[in-house]
Each structure stands twice: as structure tokens, then as C-alpha cells.
Design a protein around this motif. Structure first.
Motif, PDB file in Angstrom:
ATOM      1  N   TYR A 162       0.856  -1.187   0.000  1.00  0.00           N
ATOM      2  CA  TYR A 162       0.000   0.000   0.000  1.00  0.00           C
ATOM      3  C   TYR A 162       0.890   1.233   0.000  1.00  0.00           C
ATOM      4  O   TYR A 162       1.884   1.295   0.726  1.00  0.00           O
ATOM      5  N   THR A 163       0.555   2.223  -0.836  1.00  0.00           N
ATOM      6  CA  THR A 163       1.412   3.410  -0.999  1.00  0.00           C
ATOM      7  C   THR A 163       0.635   4.686  -0.692  1.00  0.00           C
ATOM      8  O   THR A 163      -0.492   4.859  -1.154  1.00  0.00           O
ATOM      9  N   VAL A 164       1.270   5.567   0.088  1.00  0.00           N
ATOM     10  CA  VAL A 164       0.724   6.884   0.390  1.00  0.00           C
ATOM     11  C   VAL A 164       1.789   7.923   0.025  1.00  0.00           C
ATOM     12  O   VAL A 164       2.974   7.739   0.327  1.00  0.00           O
ATOM     13  N   ILE A 165       1.370   9.022  -0.636  1.00  0.00           N
ATOM     14  CA  ILE A 165       2.295  10.070  -1.059  1.00  0.00           C
ATOM     15  C   ILE A 165       2.012  11.342  -0.273  1.00  0.00           C
ATOM     16  O   ILE A 165       0.869  11.799  -0.199  1.00  0.00           O
ATOM     17  N   CYS A 166       3.054  11.915   0.306  1.00  0.00           N
ATOM     18  CA  CYS A 166       2.964  13.190   1.012  1.00  0.00           C
ATOM     19  C   CYS A 166       3.799  14.207   0.239  1.00  0.00           C
ATOM     20  O   CYS A 166       4.964  13.953  -0.077  1.00  0.00           O
ATOM     21  N   SER A 167       3.216  15.364  -0.101  1.00  0.00           N
ATOM     22  CA  SER A 167       3.940  16.377  -0.866  1.00  0.00           C
ATOM     23  C   SER A 167       3.695  17.757  -0.279  1.00  0.00           C
ATOM     24  O   SER A 167       2.648  18.021   0.313  1.00  0.00           O
ATOM     25  N   VAL A 168       4.680  18.644  -0.475  1.00  0.00           N
ATOM     26  CA  VAL A 168       4.554  20.013   0.016  1.00  0.00           C
ATOM     27  C   VAL A 168       5.285  20.947  -0.946  1.00  0.00           C
ATOM     28  O   VAL A 168       6.322  20.591  -1.518  1.00  0.00           O
ATOM     29  N   MET A 169       4.727  22.143  -1.143  1.00  0.00           N
ATOM     30  CA  MET A 169       5.323  23.141  -2.017  1.00  0.00           C
ATOM     31  C   MET A 169       6.238  24.053  -1.205  1.00  0.00           C
ATOM     32  O   MET A 169       5.959  24.332  -0.032  1.00  0.00           O
ATOM     33  N   HIS A 170       7.302  24.560  -1.863  1.00  0.00           N
ATOM     34  CA  HIS A 170       8.210  25.488  -1.173  1.00  0.00           C
ATOM     35  C   HIS A 170       8.971  26.294  -2.215  1.00  0.00           C
ATOM     36  O   HIS A 170       8.887  26.031  -3.420  1.00  0.00           O
ATOM     37  N   THR A 171       9.735  27.276  -1.753  1.00  0.00           N
ATOM     38  CA  THR A 171      10.490  28.148  -2.663  1.00  0.00           C
ATOM     39  C   THR A 171      11.962  28.239  -2.277  1.00  0.00           C
ATOM     40  O   THR A 171      12.628  29.215  -2.598  1.00  0.00           O
ATOM     41  N   CYS A 172      12.452  27.222  -1.577  1.00  0.00           N
ATOM     42  CA  CYS A 172      13.868  27.242  -1.177  1.00  0.00           C
ATOM     43  C   CYS A 172      14.517  25.887  -1.445  1.00  0.00           C
ATOM     44  O   CYS A 172      14.599  25.045  -0.540  1.00  0.00           O
ATOM     45  N   PRO A 173      14.984  25.638  -2.664  1.00  0.00           N
ATOM     46  CA  PRO A 173      15.592  24.353  -2.994  1.00  0.00           C
ATOM     47  C   PRO A 173      16.940  24.110  -2.317  1.00  0.00           C
ATOM     48  O   PRO A 173      17.424  22.982  -2.325  1.00  0.00           O
ATOM     49  N   THR A 174      17.538  25.156  -1.742  1.00  0.00           N
ATOM     50  CA  THR A 174      18.819  24.965  -1.040  1.00  0.00           C
ATOM     51  C   THR A 174      18.615  24.434   0.374  1.00  0.00           C
ATOM     52  O   THR A 174      19.546  23.903   0.973  1.00  0.00           O
ATOM     53  N   HIS A 175      17.425  24.597   0.919  1.00  0.00           N
ATOM     54  CA  HIS A 175      17.077  24.065   2.241  1.00  0.00           C
ATOM     55  C   HIS A 175      15.670  23.461   2.134  1.00  0.00           C
ATOM     56  O   HIS A 175      14.692  24.060   2.579  1.00  0.00           O
ATOM     57  N   VAL A 176      15.589  22.292   1.525  1.00  0.00           N
ATOM     58  CA  VAL A 176      14.280  21.700   1.233  1.00  0.00           C
ATOM     59  C   VAL A 176      13.600  21.261   2.533  1.00  0.00           C
ATOM     60  O   VAL A 176      14.266  20.905   3.516  1.00  0.00           O
ATOM     61  N   PRO A 177      12.269  21.292   2.570  1.00  0.00           N
ATOM     62  CA  PRO A 177      11.550  20.809   3.752  1.00  0.00           C
ATOM     63  C   PRO A 177      11.840  19.327   3.997  1.00  0.00           C
ATOM     64  O   PRO A 177      12.064  18.564   3.063  1.00  0.00           O
ATOM     65  N   THR A 178      11.826  18.951   5.257  1.00  0.00           N
ATOM     66  CA  THR A 178      12.004  17.557   5.641  1.00  0.00           C
ATOM     67  C   THR A 178      10.638  16.949   5.938  1.00  0.00           C
ATOM     68  O   THR A 178       9.884  17.478   6.761  1.00  0.00           O
ATOM     69  N   LEU A 179      10.304  15.853   5.261  1.00  0.00           N
ATOM     70  CA  LEU A 179       9.029  15.173   5.459  1.00  0.00           C
ATOM     71  C   LEU A 179       9.246  13.901   6.271  1.00  0.00           C
ATOM     72  O   LEU A 179      10.094  13.076   5.921  1.00  0.00           O
ATOM     73  N   THR A 180       8.503  13.765   7.353  1.00  0.00           N
ATOM     74  CA  THR A 180       8.620  12.578   8.210  1.00  0.00           C
ATOM     75  C   THR A 180       7.242  11.980   8.458  1.00  0.00           C
ATOM     76  O   THR A 180       6.221  12.668   8.405  1.00  0.00           O
ATOM     77  N   TRP A 181       7.239  10.663   8.745  1.00  0.00           N
ATOM     78  CA  TRP A 181       6.002   9.912   9.002  1.00  0.00           C
ATOM     79  C   TRP A 181       6.024   9.353  10.413  1.00  0.00           C
ATOM     80  O   TRP A 181       7.101   9.074  10.962  1.00  0.00           O
ATOM     81  N   ASN A 182       4.850   9.162  10.996  1.00  0.00           N
ATOM     82  CA  ASN A 182       4.758   8.454  12.279  1.00  0.00           C
ATOM     83  C   ASN A 182       4.657   6.953  12.012  1.00  0.00           C
ATOM     84  O   ASN A 182       3.718   6.266  12.423  1.00  0.00           O
ATOM     85  N   TRP A 183       5.641   6.459  11.275  1.00  0.00           N
ATOM     86  CA  TRP A 183       5.636   5.073  10.786  1.00  0.00           C
ATOM     87  C   TRP A 183       7.056   4.585  10.726  1.00  0.00           C
ATOM     88  O   TRP A 183       7.991   5.316  11.053  1.00  0.00           O
TER      89      TRP A 183
END
Length: 295
Positions: free
Chosen positions: A171-192
Motif C-alpha cells: 500500500y502506498t501513500v504520497i505526502c507532498s509540500v510546495m516550497h520556494t527554497c531548494p537549497t534548504h528543502v523541507p524535511t518530510l517525516t512519518w509516524n511510521w
């Protein structure tokens, strides 16, 4: 070669030279506006051309200044090749990411503050190789400036999932987020669990980027109605999260019926077949005895 031919060749040469010279112009391509998350960072994409031909970065001096303000003055520059001419509240927070010699004027601003809205304009000066003295060739691209849209709270991640999960199947779930700073990209974490996670970064358009975290796992019966959360951390200072509740489709287990049935059938075969042979044997023996008595 006659005079007419020579004249035509000469005209073509002059036309080629004139075309190559006139095609070089002072021009900049800068995104007009871009979102900037307070406390995070922003990267403003920028490219330019000039009339000086192909020059190395050392022959070019760059600055970003407040629109409507005199450039090359300390109080008006958010970035300058000479760090002493940068405004105090921008010192240490701005840098050029591209090579000026490759016509790249991309600017990074870190630790965004709520008054960093601009607009800001790019300026380039051609300098002499000796002493870094400016020449008369310089240009401020005041018609192509950028304005920052201050965002005080980060956007929530977007979760994409199939309709339902099935017990024991991937089973696959995708989490995505928009941002404007590719030099310090957001970190995405799961409670998994951390295994089975793939992360992608891609440019969407005009300085807007997307970070994706793809989680793949095999749900169990105990995962039904479990809450799955994805958290985005922006420059390790601000966070946002989104969550969903798993619905796991159970696969019925008929072992409690099948196993006793198989055991019963096996027992019947184990004892039934010998009994059949024995009954047949005794039947044949009785028939023999009856035949002997009648004989």
C-alpha cells in the motif's frame, strides 16, 4: 571573383558582425513575485545578458538593491559583491547562487523576516581586470524586479492515497509540500517505520518546488483505523502536518473450517480404505464358503 560578388560578400560579413553585436543587450529574466516563508529561506531565479560579450565572473560586479533607491550605496543593497555595501539587516543572509560569467544572477535570502518583501532589483556592472574598477557599462534592471509575498505559516502537506488498503498487500501513500527554497528543502517525516520511504524533489514553475515523500508498506489487520501523519519541517524552524485514517480491508481466514475438514477427510480415508478392502475380502471368503457347501 567580380566586383558585385565581392560587394555582396562584404555586405554579408558586415550584416553578420552587426547582427552579433546588436543581439547582445541588457536584459534580465526575473520572477515577478514569489512566496517566502518567514524564518525560512527563498531562492529567486534570475538570468541576464549584457553588451560586454563573454566575460568571466571576475569582470562582473553584481548587486541587488531596493527598487527606486540608488544602487551601490550601503543603505540600499540587500546584496553586493562588496560585502561592506550590504545593508546591516541583510548581512550574512544573502548570496548569489549562480556564476555571473554564465549569466546567472539567482539570489538566495535566508532567515526571511516579515519586512523582506521588496521589491528588489538586480544590477550588474562591467569592471576592469585591474583593481576591480567599474567601467561605463552598467545597468539596473528596474523593470524586472521581484517582490516577496510574506507567508507567516507554512502550507499543510498534501496526502494522496488509494481508496482503501488490503491486509497483506503493498500500500502506498504520497505526502507532498510546495516550497520556494531548494537549497534548504523541507524535511518530510512519518509516524511510521522509516524503511520503504522514497523522497523526490522537482521544480514546478518559476521558483516553486515540490518535495515528495512516498511511503510503501504492507498493512496488517491491526492497522485498521490507525492514524497516519506526515509532518513537514521548514528549515528546522516551522512545521505543518496532515493526517489520514487507514481503512484496512480484511482477508477472511477460513483455516478454522478448512483444517478440521481436511483432518476429517484424511482420517476417513486412512481408516475407510482398509475397511473397504477388508469388507471386500470377507465378502469374497463368504462367497467361497457358500459355493463349497453347495458343491
Amino acid at each position: 571573383m567580380d566586383k558585385e560578388t565581392k560587394f555582396m560578400i562584404t555586405c554579408l560579413l558586415f550584416a553578420a558582425i552587426f547582427s552579433s553585436v546588436s543581439s547582445a543587450e541588457w536584459k534580465a529574466t526575473v520572477v515577478k513575485s514569489i512566496d517566502a516563508l518567514v524564518t525560512s529561506c527563498v531562492v529567486v531565479p534570475c538570468s541576464f545578458s549584457h553588451t560586454g560579450g563573454n566575460l568571466p565572473t571576475s569582470r562582473l560586479r553584481a548587486m541587488w538593491h531596493d527598487k527606486g533607491k540608488t544602487p551601490d550605496t550601503k543603505g540600499n543593497n540587500i546584496f553586493h559583491s562588496d560585502a561592506t555595501l550590504i545593508k546591516d539587516n541583510f548581512k550574512g543572509r544573502t548570496q548569489m547562487l549562480g556564476e555571473l560569467g554564465q549569466n546567472n544572477c539567482t539570489l538566495e535570502i535566508t532567515e526571511i523576516r516579515n519586512h523582506d518583501n521588496g521589491p528588489f532589483c538586480f544590477r550588474v556592472e562591467l569592471v576592469k581586470s585591474e583593481g576591480n574598477e567599474p567601467t561605463k557599462d552598467m545597468f539596473s534592471f528596474v523593470e524586472d524586479c521581484v517582490e516577496l509575498n510574506m507567508i507567516t505559516e507554512p502550507a499543510e502537506p498534501t496526502l494522496i492515497q488509494p481508496m482503501a488498503a488490503t491486509q497483506g498487500e503493498p500500500y502506498t501513500v504520497i505526502c507532498s509540500v510546495m516550497h520556494t527554497c531548494p537549497t534548504h528543502v523541507p524535511t518530510l517525516t512519518w509516524n511510521w517505520k522509516t524503511e520503504g520511504i522514497i523522497v523526490y524533489h522537482r521544480l514546478i514553475h518559476s521558483g516553486n518546488w515540490e518535495t515528495q515523500s512516498i511511503l510503501t508498506f504492507i498493512p496488517e489487520e491491526t492497522d485498521d483505523n490507525r492514524e497516519l501523519t506526515c509532518t513537514a519541517a521548514f528549515n528546522e524552524k516551522k512545521t505543518s502536518s496532515s493526517k489520514l485514517t487507514l481503512s484496512v480491508k480484511h482477508i477472511e481466514n477460513y483455516n478454522h473450517i478448512i483444517i478440521p475438514a481436511v483432518v476429517g477427510i484424511g482420517t476417513a480415508l486412512l481408516f475407510g480404505i482398509p475397511c473397504i478392502f477388508m469388507a471386500k475380502k470377507y465378502k469374497n471368503r463368504i462367497a467361497e464358503l457358500q459355493n463349497q457347501e453347495g458343491f
